[in-house]
Design a protein around this motif. Structure first.
Motif, mmCIF file in Angstrom:
data_model
loop_
_atom_site.group_PDB
_atom_site.id
_atom_site.type_symbol
_atom_site.label_atom_id
_atom_site.label_comp_id
_atom_site.label_asym_id
_atom_site.label_seq_id
_atom_site.Cartn_x
_atom_site.Cartn_y
_atom_site.Cartn_z
ATOM 1 N N MET A 176 -44.047 12.779 36.396
ATOM 2 C CA MET A 176 -43.870 11.420 35.897
ATOM 3 C C MET A 176 -42.489 10.844 36.203
ATOM 4 O O MET A 176 -42.392 9.688 36.615
ATOM 5 N N VAL A 229 -41.815 4.324 42.155
ATOM 6 C CA VAL A 229 -42.446 3.002 42.034
ATOM 7 C C VAL A 229 -41.380 1.943 41.749
ATOM 8 O O VAL A 229 -41.433 0.833 42.292
ATOM 9 N N LYS A 230 -40.383 2.307 40.938
ATOM 10 C CA LYS A 230 -39.303 1.346 40.656
ATOM 11 C C LYS A 230 -38.451 1.076 41.892
ATOM 12 O O LYS A 230 -37.814 0.036 41.996
ATOM 13 N N GLU A 231 -38.449 2.008 42.833
ATOM 14 C CA GLU A 231 -37.706 1.795 44.082
ATOM 15 C C GLU A 231 -38.577 1.111 45.149
ATOM 16 O O GLU A 231 -38.139 0.935 46.280
ATOM 17 N N GLY A 232 -39.796 0.753 44.764
ATOM 18 C CA GLY A 232 -40.637 0.010 45.699
ATOM 19 C C GLY A 232 -41.564 0.877 46.537
ATOM 20 O O GLY A 232 -42.236 0.376 47.438
ATOM 21 N N TRP A 234 -44.950 3.278 46.842
ATOM 22 C CA TRP A 234 -46.240 3.305 46.150
ATOM 23 C C TRP A 234 -46.952 4.635 46.408
ATOM 24 O O TRP A 234 -47.015 5.492 45.541
ATOM 25 N N ARG A 235 -47.434 4.855 47.632
ATOM 26 C CA ARG A 235 -48.131 6.111 47.904
ATOM 27 C C ARG A 235 -47.119 7.171 48.301
ATOM 28 O O ARG A 235 -46.402 7.027 49.279
ATOM 29 N N ILE A 236 -47.036 8.192 47.497
ATOM 30 C CA ILE A 236 -46.125 9.276 47.791
ATOM 31 C C ILE A 236 -47.039 10.465 48.100
ATOM 32 O O ILE A 236 -47.497 11.174 47.203
ATOM 33 N N LYS A 290 -48.997 14.812 44.092
ATOM 34 C CA LYS A 290 -50.257 14.666 43.366
ATOM 35 C C LYS A 290 -50.090 15.445 42.077
ATOM 36 O O LYS A 290 -49.792 16.649 42.107
ATOM 37 N N GLY A 291 -50.276 14.761 40.973
ATOM 38 C CA GLY A 291 -50.100 15.386 39.677
ATOM 39 C C GLY A 291 -51.016 16.577 39.469
ATOM 40 O O GLY A 291 -52.020 16.738 40.165
ATOM 41 N N ARG A 292 -50.630 17.408 38.522
ATOM 42 C CA ARG A 292 -51.444 18.577 38.203
ATOM 43 C C ARG A 292 -51.885 18.492 36.753
ATOM 44 O O ARG A 292 -51.239 17.848 35.936
ATOM 45 N N ARG A 299 -47.188 16.298 35.865
ATOM 46 C CA ARG A 299 -47.610 15.030 36.452
ATOM 47 C C ARG A 299 -46.537 14.363 37.319
ATOM 48 O O ARG A 299 -46.754 13.276 37.825
ATOM 49 N N PHE A 350 -42.613 9.725 39.853
ATOM 50 C CA PHE A 350 -43.457 8.543 40.056
ATOM 51 C C PHE A 350 -42.739 7.283 39.559
ATOM 52 O O PHE A 350 -42.699 6.259 40.242
ATOM 53 N N ASP A 351 -42.166 7.364 38.363
ATOM 54 C CA ASP A 351 -41.487 6.204 37.783
ATOM 55 C C ASP A 351 -40.346 5.744 38.692
ATOM 56 O O ASP A 351 -40.218 4.565 39.002
#
Lengths: 333, 333
Positions: free
Chosen positions: A130, A137-140, A142-144, A148-150, A128, A133-134
């Motif tokens: 994770m 998102v913490k660096e500001g 959003w859409r990366i 895309k998770g598996r 995923r 993503f964490d």
């Protein structure tokens, strides 16, 4: 006839970690326990004295307990059971115990459950993305778009060695309907069928999109996962090692991971603690932990109980579940 | 009698994402598909023209497709099935479709499987402190005394709303032998028994050491998880929200998380994208992602197939599995 005396080697501080209240009751119910009230682990000399004088029939050990030697065994003619509230018994108990008809119990099967949860944790987390993503998102961010998770459901997983940790992992994988290939020269066809896995060569296993290593550290497994096999790992694959680093050509693995081709979750390293300047510490495509796959609060607290329950079973002539037999000894780590 | 015409709204680029090769075959086998060869989503005007001229009996939509209005439905008297290769149909299809005996299919049950994998991923990762271990080991630290992972096996989990995502999550939890409390005012006793869960009040659920929120966004669920309930979350608990942020008093949640008392894995926020200056981005005890719990490669590729298979079932008068009925409409998000 009184209850058999049981010599409990771990001091209270370790008992708090590895022995539940329920296990204390079990010990009191079935044995006459001799607790370690010294506040620390016994020395071998202190253990020798205790073995000589206690008439103990059972011995409970854990990490930190003195190593049992052939000489020490000689001092305890009544001893008929040793329960190790930890994993590895090899090197801690001499195999001559078998000739003396001393039965050996190990908490390795309970530790396997903790390792299995680790394996599923890092597998799902890697699939995923994770950690990424964490971080993003913490660096500001959003859409990366590239990310895309598996899913795990329906994937093919290659398992190196059908060890107790691998078998515990398979149980957790049940709801995901995965296809499993297992490399294990000792796995019988019938056992493979019972586990719902297919036997495969090590080379075939290393071509799977998910690979989990469960091999014991033995001369036969030393660097058995070669540079060539590592280069055959598919792009975007996930490699998990929760067993021993020596099973893999670590140098070749690091080189390949530096290319960013695939992911690895590594809990074990050829040099532990992992040096801060290891190239592994620089990589975003690896998930690292400090040899803790088998270490959990609940798992540790269940260790002594898992062997004590089995020792009670053996006293009742029932089928045991954590016993280490002479036949198992050779292929054990 | 020819095959029914099916108007496929997503352009090729989206079809590549949501329609597998197997689904293309299914569409060709059971329908006369009219593909979108425009290279982008239709406008409502273009769709109106197509509905007028195509005589379509089935419509396949996904995200990006024009919203279906009552007026558009009037233009397609032969239409009897709409399959939405995405989650939410409310606001995309007018409920007057039911009166016209148009059957509605949604891929929400397939998305639920992706969300369920997300929930297990972040739950295990939080229990094991994986992000912290990874960070610490990468910073050159090895033994982190205060940090010992926890196991999922045998834990108690509180579930808010027995939605399709919650039910999919329960399936993945099966091997862990967890105790599950569910708050859901619509859950019947019999259904609870079948799911092997206990019904509980929302207050009771919020006292569990693991809490997973699956409630839909509805007027009745707006901030139903109050500041008081948030303050009752036990120390070291793990709170997962994969549904909607509006279900929770987010401000109170952030305040409590800033105390470091417990952990949260949050995929949804009252304001999305999450602003970079949100206090959540500063916290080590939260695991963040960008509303991707339901977004996976495999999950997306299965979306259209999940509704097309069901539309085929309905044509054969078989039991459907993804159909949205009028009775479900009111309590759906």
């Amino acid at each position: 006839m009184g209850k058999p005396k049981a010599l409990i080697l771990p001091p209270q501080s370790r008992m708090d970690e590895v022995c539940s209240a329920e296990c204390v009751s079990l010990l009191k119910e079935h044995f006459e326990p001799i607790w370690n009230e010294k506040g620390k682990d016994y020395t071998q000399e202190e253990l020798a004295e205790l073995l000589r004088t206690s008439q103990a029939e059972a011995l409970l050990t854990s990490w930190g307990s003195p190593v049992m030697t052939e000489e020490l065994l000689e001092l305890a003619p009544k001893l008929r059971m040793i329960g190790h509230a930890a994993g590895t018994v090899k090197g801690r108990i001499p195999p001559t115990a078998f000739a003396k008809e001393i039965r050996i119990f190990s908490a390795a099967p309970r530790i396997a459950q903790s390792v299995a949860e680790y394996c599923l944790t890092v597998l799902l987390s890697s699939l995923r993305y994770m950690p990424t993503f964490d971080k993003q998102v913490k660096e500001g961010n959003w859409r990366i778009d590239s990310l895309k998770g598996r899913e795990l459901a329906g994937q093919t997983i290659g398992i190196v060695s059908a060890s107790s940790t691998a078998r515990a992992f398979l149980k957790l994988l049940a709801p995901f309907n995965v296809n499993v290939l297992v490399y294990d020269p000792y796995l019988k066809d019938e056992a493979a069928a019972q586990l719902h896995v297919k036997k495969a060569s090590l080379e075939e296993v290393m071509l799977c999109p998910i690979i989990s290593i469960h091999a014991p550290k033995l001369p036969a497994t030393y660097k058995m996962i070669t540079k060539e096999m590592i280069s055959s790992i598919p792009d975007k694959a996930i490699l998990i090692n929760s067993s021993r680093a020596d099973v893999v050509d670590e140098e070749a693995l690091i080189e390949e991971l530096q290319k960013g081709r695939f992911f690895a979750a590594l809990d074990v390293f050829t040099k532990e603690p992992l040096p801060a300047d290891s190239p592994l510490t620089k990589l975003d495509n690896v998930l690292l932990s400090s040899h803790v796959a088998g270490a959990t609060v609940e798992g540790h607290l269940a260790l002594m109980q898992s062997v004590v329950e089995d020792m009670v079973r053996s006293m009742k002539q029932e089928k045991t579940m954590t016993e280490v037999t002479q036949a198992m000894w050779e292929n054990m780590a």
